[in-house]
Design a protein around this motif. Structure first.
Motif, mmCIF file in Angstrom:
data_model
loop_
_atom_site.group_PDB
_atom_site.id
_atom_site.type_symbol
_atom_site.label_atom_id
_atom_site.label_comp_id
_atom_site.label_asym_id
_atom_site.label_seq_id
_atom_site.Cartn_x
_atom_site.Cartn_y
_atom_site.Cartn_z
ATOM 1 N N ASN A 1 -9.682 -2.418 -21.279
ATOM 2 C CA ASN A 1 -8.748 -1.373 -21.589
ATOM 3 C C ASN A 1 -7.415 -1.709 -20.908
ATOM 4 N N ASP A 2 -6.356 -1.751 -21.647
ATOM 5 C CA ASP A 2 -5.044 -2.107 -21.111
ATOM 6 C C ASP A 2 -4.265 -0.903 -20.607
ATOM 7 N N LEU A 3 -4.862 0.269 -20.597
ATOM 8 C CA LEU A 3 -4.157 1.484 -20.189
ATOM 9 C C LEU A 3 -4.213 1.740 -18.697
ATOM 10 N N SER A 4 -5.126 1.084 -18.013
ATOM 11 C CA SER A 4 -5.236 1.302 -16.572
ATOM 12 C C SER A 4 -5.456 -0.022 -15.861
ATOM 13 N N GLU A 5 -5.162 -0.001 -14.573
ATOM 14 C CA GLU A 5 -5.268 -1.213 -13.772
ATOM 15 C C GLU A 5 -5.598 -0.823 -12.337
ATOM 16 N N PHE A 6 -6.551 -1.513 -11.718
ATOM 17 C CA PHE A 6 -6.882 -1.291 -10.318
ATOM 18 C C PHE A 6 -5.793 -1.924 -9.468
ATOM 19 N N VAL A 7 -5.204 -1.138 -8.566
ATOM 20 C CA VAL A 7 -4.112 -1.639 -7.747
ATOM 21 C C VAL A 7 -4.604 -2.057 -6.376
ATOM 22 N N GLU A 8 -5.251 -1.141 -5.649
ATOM 23 C CA GLU A 8 -5.764 -1.479 -4.334
ATOM 24 C C GLU A 8 -6.720 -0.398 -3.851
ATOM 25 N N ARG A 9 -7.481 -0.755 -2.859
ATOM 26 C CA ARG A 9 -8.375 0.199 -2.210
ATOM 27 C C ARG A 9 -7.970 0.271 -0.755
ATOM 28 N N GLN A 10 -7.735 1.482 -0.278
ATOM 29 C CA GLN A 10 -7.363 1.674 1.118
ATOM 30 C C GLN A 10 -8.511 2.388 1.829
ATOM 31 N N VAL A 11 -8.971 1.793 2.910
ATOM 32 C CA VAL A 11 -10.062 2.363 3.689
ATOM 33 C C VAL A 11 -9.536 2.678 5.074
ATOM 34 N N GLN A 12 -9.737 3.906 5.498
ATOM 35 C CA GLN A 12 -9.294 4.305 6.825
ATOM 36 C C GLN A 12 -10.488 4.319 7.771
ATOM 37 N N GLN A 13 -10.311 3.742 8.938
ATOM 38 C CA GLN A 13 -11.337 3.762 9.971
ATOM 39 C C GLN A 13 -11.105 4.993 10.842
ATOM 40 N N SER A 14 -12.181 5.676 11.186
ATOM 41 C CA SER A 14 -12.059 6.885 11.981
ATOM 42 C C SER A 14 -13.273 7.036 12.879
ATOM 43 N N GLU A 15 -13.067 7.661 14.005
ATOM 44 C CA GLU A 15 -14.184 7.957 14.892
ATOM 45 C C GLU A 15 -14.928 9.201 14.415
ATOM 46 N N ARG A 16 -14.309 9.943 13.530
ATOM 47 C CA ARG A 16 -14.955 11.137 12.986
ATOM 48 C C ARG A 16 -15.964 10.736 11.914
ATOM 49 N N PRO A 17 -17.051 11.489 11.792
ATOM 50 C CA PRO A 17 -18.019 11.187 10.729
ATOM 51 C C PRO A 17 -17.429 11.495 9.359
ATOM 52 N N GLU A 18 -18.006 10.906 8.322
ATOM 53 C CA GLU A 18 -17.577 11.208 6.966
ATOM 54 C C GLU A 18 -17.977 12.638 6.625
ATOM 55 N N LEU A 19 -17.257 13.230 5.703
ATOM 56 C CA LEU A 19 -17.452 14.630 5.357
ATOM 57 C C LEU A 19 -18.908 14.987 5.015
ATOM 58 N N PRO A 20 -19.603 14.223 4.162
ATOM 59 C CA PRO A 20 -20.977 14.609 3.803
ATOM 60 C C PRO A 20 -21.973 14.557 4.973
ATOM 61 N N SER A 21 -21.702 13.706 5.961
ATOM 62 C CA SER A 21 -22.657 13.558 7.053
ATOM 63 C C SER A 21 -22.247 14.274 8.335
ATOM 64 N N ALA A 22 -21.117 14.953 8.309
ATOM 65 C CA ALA A 22 -20.636 15.637 9.516
ATOM 66 C C ALA A 22 -21.495 16.852 9.834
ATOM 67 N N ARG A 23 -21.722 17.046 11.096
ATOM 68 C CA ARG A 23 -22.483 18.207 11.550
ATOM 69 C C ARG A 23 -21.603 19.462 11.566
ATOM 70 N N ILE A 24 -20.307 19.263 11.886
ATOM 71 C CA ILE A 24 -19.342 20.352 11.953
ATOM 72 C C ILE A 24 -18.134 19.972 11.108
ATOM 73 N N ILE A 25 -17.661 20.905 10.265
ATOM 74 C CA ILE A 25 -16.480 20.655 9.442
ATOM 75 C C ILE A 25 -15.477 21.774 9.677
ATOM 76 N N PHE A 26 -14.281 21.391 10.104
ATOM 77 C CA PHE A 26 -13.179 22.342 10.232
ATOM 78 C C PHE A 26 -12.315 22.150 8.992
ATOM 79 N N SER A 27 -12.222 23.186 8.192
ATOM 80 C CA SER A 27 -11.527 23.072 6.922
ATOM 81 C C SER A 27 -10.330 24.001 6.869
#
Length: 70
Positions: A1-27
Protein backbone atom coordinates in the motif's frame (compact mmCIF):
# COMPACT_ATOMS: atom_id res chain seq x y z
CA UNK A 1 0.00 0.00 0.00
CA UNK A 2 1.55 3.31 -1.05
CA UNK A 3 -0.66 5.41 1.24
CA UNK A 4 1.31 4.84 4.41
CA UNK A 5 4.91 4.42 5.45
CA UNK A 6 6.61 3.36 8.69
CA UNK A 7 8.84 6.22 9.81
CA UNK A 8 10.32 5.20 13.16
CA UNK A 9 9.68 3.57 16.48
CA UNK A 10 10.54 5.45 19.64
CA UNK A 11 10.93 3.50 22.87
CA UNK A 12 11.26 5.27 26.18
CA UNK A 13 13.09 3.63 29.06
CA UNK A 14 11.56 4.21 32.48
CA UNK A 15 11.93 2.97 36.00
CA UNK A 16 8.16 2.97 36.26
CA UNK A 17 6.28 -0.20 35.34
CA UNK A 18 4.23 -0.31 32.15
CA UNK A 19 0.59 0.66 32.51
CA UNK A 20 -0.92 -2.88 32.26
CA UNK A 21 1.44 -4.33 34.87
CA UNK A 22 1.52 -1.43 37.33
CA UNK A 23 0.25 -2.07 40.81
CA UNK A 24 -0.67 1.61 41.31
CA UNK A 25 -1.79 4.04 38.58
CA UNK A 26 -2.10 7.78 39.11
CA UNK A 27 -4.23 9.09 36.30
CA UNK A 28 -5.05 12.64 35.28
CA UNK A 29 -7.21 14.42 32.79
CA UNK A 30 -8.24 17.80 31.51
CA UNK A 31 -8.95 19.03 35.05
CA UNK A 32 -5.19 19.34 35.68
CA UNK A 33 -5.26 22.26 33.19
CA UNK A 34 -1.55 22.26 32.25
CA UNK A 35 1.55 20.22 31.53
CA UNK A 36 3.16 21.66 34.67
CA UNK A 37 0.28 20.46 36.85
CA UNK A 38 0.40 17.03 35.18
CA UNK A 39 3.99 16.75 36.44
CA UNK A 40 2.53 16.43 39.95
CA UNK A 41 1.35 12.93 39.01
CA UNK A 42 4.89 11.96 38.02
CA UNK A 43 6.20 13.29 41.32
CA UNK A 44 3.57 11.28 43.17
CA UNK A 45 4.39 8.09 41.24
CA UNK A 46 8.08 8.57 42.04
CA UNK A 47 7.23 8.13 45.72
CA UNK A 48 6.36 4.48 44.92
CA UNK A 49 9.42 3.24 42.96
CA UNK A 50 8.78 0.18 40.82
CA UNK A 51 5.10 0.03 41.80
CA UNK A 52 3.40 3.12 40.41
CA UNK A 53 3.01 4.66 37.00
CA UNK A 54 1.09 7.52 35.42
CA UNK A 55 -1.95 7.28 33.16
CA UNK A 56 -3.89 9.94 31.29
CA UNK A 57 -7.23 10.52 29.67
CA UNK A 58 -7.47 11.07 25.93
CA UNK A 59 -8.44 14.69 26.67
CA UNK A 60 -5.18 15.25 28.57
CA UNK A 61 -3.19 13.80 25.69
CA UNK A 62 -5.08 15.88 23.12
CA UNK A 63 -4.52 19.01 25.20
CA UNK A 64 -0.75 18.33 25.16
CA UNK A 65 -0.37 17.75 28.89
CA UNK A 66 1.38 14.41 28.29
CA UNK A 67 2.42 11.97 25.58
CA UNK A 68 0.01 9.48 24.01
CA UNK A 69 1.79 6.46 25.49
CA UNK A 70 -0.03 7.15 28.75
Amino acid sequence: NDLSEFVERQVQQSERPELPSARIIFSGGRALKSKENFKLLYDLADLFPGQATVGASRAAVDAGYCTNDL
